[in-house]
Design an enzyme around this catalytic site. Structure first.
Site, mmCIF file in Angstrom:
data_model
loop_
_atom_site.group_PDB
_atom_site.id
_atom_site.type_symbol
_atom_site.label_atom_id
_atom_site.label_comp_id
_atom_site.label_asym_id
_atom_site.label_seq_id
_atom_site.Cartn_x
_atom_site.Cartn_y
_atom_site.Cartn_z
ATOM 1 N N ASP A 322 0.823 -1.211 0.000
ATOM 2 C CA ASP A 322 0.000 0.000 0.000
ATOM 3 C C ASP A 322 0.855 1.258 0.000
ATOM 4 O O ASP A 322 1.915 1.317 0.622
ATOM 5 C CB ASP A 322 -0.898 -0.021 1.249
ATOM 6 C CG ASP A 322 -1.781 1.197 1.354
ATOM 7 O OD1 ASP A 322 -2.654 1.364 0.481
ATOM 8 O OD2 ASP A 322 -1.591 1.990 2.301
ATOM 9 N N GLU A 365 1.300 -0.545 -5.122
ATOM 10 C CA GLU A 365 0.240 0.442 -5.367
ATOM 11 C C GLU A 365 0.936 1.808 -5.391
ATOM 12 O O GLU A 365 1.150 2.437 -4.367
ATOM 13 C CB GLU A 365 -0.824 0.392 -4.262
ATOM 14 C CG GLU A 365 -2.052 1.237 -4.570
ATOM 15 C CD GLU A 365 -2.211 2.442 -3.654
ATOM 16 O OE1 GLU A 365 -2.960 3.353 -4.014
ATOM 17 O OE2 GLU A 365 -1.578 2.479 -2.586
#
Length: 666
Positions: A322, A365
């Protein structure tokens, strides 16, 4: 180096000594103890016929550390930890088996304050709102996923189909108003995923976290599978069942920042420990969290060990890392300044993970244009093997939200992605971030009437499957969830009572089956030879046509997408082969809720060049639709009824799902 390998082998086989070794402590402070979970935390030790429990914690600024818990009435007077070294490793051995007991560390900060902290390395935690750690032995689960592990070693994911089903564990489906457990989800989710043909599930973070509304992105227990849904062994069971069904499991993982709750990592011993000392670097004001100090060796040992921990104990198949952009650049600056600590950390992380298992998915990401995210570290890359294509996602959603009669003015939002499609190994995501916080559902982003919304969403999904790159879809999108994601509730399963939602769901099953059936959709996902435009310039009609190629020269598919509501009955499209073509999928078919503008007969290729190709076909172009054509390559090939083929595939999947649901104790 020899001593390093000996230490790793000892830890690999679970041989935990009563006291930390000098080598383990040295490697931890060096930033290269990648099994630090075997040194720190709570471990039950069987030695010489006796059982004891060892606790070890890193608290470099603490004046004193005491162990408190349910075994001593939360009184640490006689449970002081011994300080092993000046760098702040503390340990205690309690001469009894404390498995199942609650505990915390009572830490005396430099200024005399007394802090009660959960164990950063705890394997299990109390159910929120309670915050104590729990002594838990991870050993003992009997895995039955050997066939899956062999399959992973045999196949390279790069030239295989990959369609990821992203979901939030707590809001997929509730049980009488409560969360479904890991074991209940194994029984219900796995048959559903199989029925639809998804290859992987991606789970929003399952590390322990205090607030449901954070969805797991603001964690306190990086080594503890959240107790919301059951025990660590229960989660192992879930992953095991997924693997037995042929489904990979990817975890969302957050090595960039953590929450600031009092019992967690923040100011762990009264001073910056896991976070940067400088407030400007430490504070993540947007999310209200603290950034990990990625330059600190002990933090690197903690985080890299954490990734390897999930691989070893839970057999996880990959991580979606993330907020990589938040790590690559220093926060709270007007200009973008590269964080070289983060760059080095990410490279070491990926090197360690792929050394442990070369078949892991490491997915970044990353919303920036940082170069070589998916290039190997020895080529100067960050070392991931996949990256979310955020540019494609944003461009396509902006294009689809544009009124159809205006799309001719933003034609390049569709074509631009092919200019960089092979610069990285990409996954095309329609994730949870696009259907929450006022952004509307994907269905409601589509302009036009009720029926036109569904038609355009079918088209968008079809184009996604035909575009180079692997695929990711958030839960609920497969049946056109009408409202935004409601993370406090569950998906709107009652929508299956409505015809267009049922037909959308049937379309998604057949679309994914079509994608997996035909190799040109995925074999050359990361090779420019796998894609070729037929007509990229028809902005006026907003029609795009292109070819997807497989590894065999004559293994091709012709795809035509029409992003307006105008249908055409005799439309010329250039094709590469002089052979009949048949339509294997049309999003405008009546069975999917469309208007029925389909190509029901074989299309004969004519020996007349068109669109720069040596031949052409004349075909029906559906409104707001995608048509996929496949050449009939063998003389006398029996005409196949694609609907029957897909029903056979789905029926076989359904039978396998039912069998798995009945056999819950494999």
């Amino acid at each position: 180096m020899y001593g390093h390998h000996l230490a790793l082998e000892r830890m690999r086989y679970g041989l935990i000594a009563a006291n930390p070794t000098d080598l383990e402590v040295y490697l931890f402070h060096e930033g290269s103890l990648y099994q630090s979970y075997e040194l720190f935390g709570a471990h039950v030790i069987h030695e010489g016929g006796t059982v004891s429990t060892r606790f070890c914690v890193w608290a470099p600024h603490a004046r004193d550390v005491r162990l408190v818990g349910s075994f001593n009435d939360w009184d640490g007077t006689n449970f002081r930890l011994q300080k092993v070294n000046d760098e702040g490793v503390w340990t205690i051995v309690v001469p009894e088996n404390l498995e199942g007991h609650l505990y915390k560390y009572e830490i005396v900060a430099p200024d005399g304050r007394v802090l009660f902290k959960a164990d950063p390395y705890a394997f299990y935690s109390e159910l929120r709102p309670h915050t104590a750690s729990i002594v838990y032995d991870l050993k003992g689960y009997q895995w039955n996923d050997q066939s899956w592990q062999r399959k992973k070693r045999r196949k390279r994911i790069y030239d295989q189909p990959m369609v990821i089903y992203e979901l939030h564990f707590g809001s997929w489906k509730k049980k009488e108003g409560r969360f479904s457990t890991y074991r209940e989800m194994a029984d219900e989710l796995i048959p559903y995923v199989l029925e639809h043909g998804f290859t992987h599930v991606e789970l929003l973070p399952l590390i322990e976290h205090p607030l449901d509304r954070s969805w797991g992105y603001q964690g306190t227990g990086y080594y503890a599978a959240t107790s919301r849904y059951g025990t660590p062994h229960d989660f192992m069971y879930f992953v095991d069942r997924c693997h037995q069904a042929g489904i990979g499991v990817i975890l969302d993982w957050v090595p960039g920042h953590f929450c600031k709750d009092a019992h967690g990592l923040y100011m762990f011993d009264g001073a910056p420990t896991y976070e940067y000392a400088n407030e400007k670097d430490r504070e993540n004001y947007v999310w209200g969290t603290a950034n990990f100090d990625l330059g600190k060796p002990e933090v690197r040992s903690f985080l890299i060990s954490n990734a390897l921990f999930w691989l070893k104990y839970y057999h996880i198949d990959g991580f979606r890392v993330d907020a990589v952009a938040n790590m690559l650049y220093w926060p709270n600056n007007d200009r973008l300044y590269e964080n070289l600590y983060a760059v080095e950390f990410l490279r070491k992380l990926n090197e360690a993970v792929f050394a442990y298992d070369p078949n892991v998915l490491m997915i970044a990401e990353d919303s920036t244009d940082w170069p070589k995210v998916t290039a190997p570290t020895y080529e100067g890359g960050l070392g991931f093997n996949y990256k979310w294509n955020m540019g494609w996602m944003n461009d396509m959603l902006k294009y689809m939200e544009t009124p159809p009669y205006e799309r001719r003015h933003v034609h390049n939002q569709v074509t631009f992605s092919l200019l960089y499609a092979y610069s990285e190994n990409f996954i095309l995501p329609f994730s949870h971030d696009e259907v929450v916080h006022g952004k509307q559902s994907l269905l409601n982003k589509m302009p036009g009437s009720y029926e036109e919304k569904f038609a355009q969403l079918r088209l968008l999904y079809g184009y996604m499957m035909a575009h180079p790159g692997k695929k990711l879809l958030f839960m609920g999108n497969e049946f056109a969830q009408f409202d935004e994601w409601k993370f406090e509730g569950e998906l709107d399963w009652m929508l299956f009572d409505f015809e267009l939602h049922r037909k959308m769901n049937e379309y998604m099953k057949q679309l994914i089956a079509c994608y997996k059936r035909y190799k040109p959709f995925y074999e050359l996902d990361h090779d420019p030879q796998g894609f070729e435009w037929i007509d990229v310039h028809n902005a006026e009609q907003s029609i795009f046509s292109f070819i997807r190629r497989g590894k065999k020269e004559d293994d091709v598919l012709v795809i035509v997408c029409n992003f307006t509501n105008q249908a055409y009955d005799d439309y010329k499209v250039g094709v590469p082969l002089l052979t009949p073509y048949r339509e294997v999928l049309n999003s405008d078919a009546a069975e999917f809720g469309g208007s029925g503008h389909v190509n029901g007969k074989r299309l004969s290729a004519l020996s007349e060049p068109f669109h720069g190709k040596p031949y052409h076909v004349r075909m029906t172009i559906p409104p707001f639709g995608i048509s996929i054509l496949r050449p009939v390559q063998k003389r006398g090939e029996r005409k196949q009824n694609e609907e029957e083929v897909h029903r056979h595939v789905i029926g076989r999947r359904a039978r396998k799902s039912a069998s798995l649901a009945d056999d819950k104790h494999r």
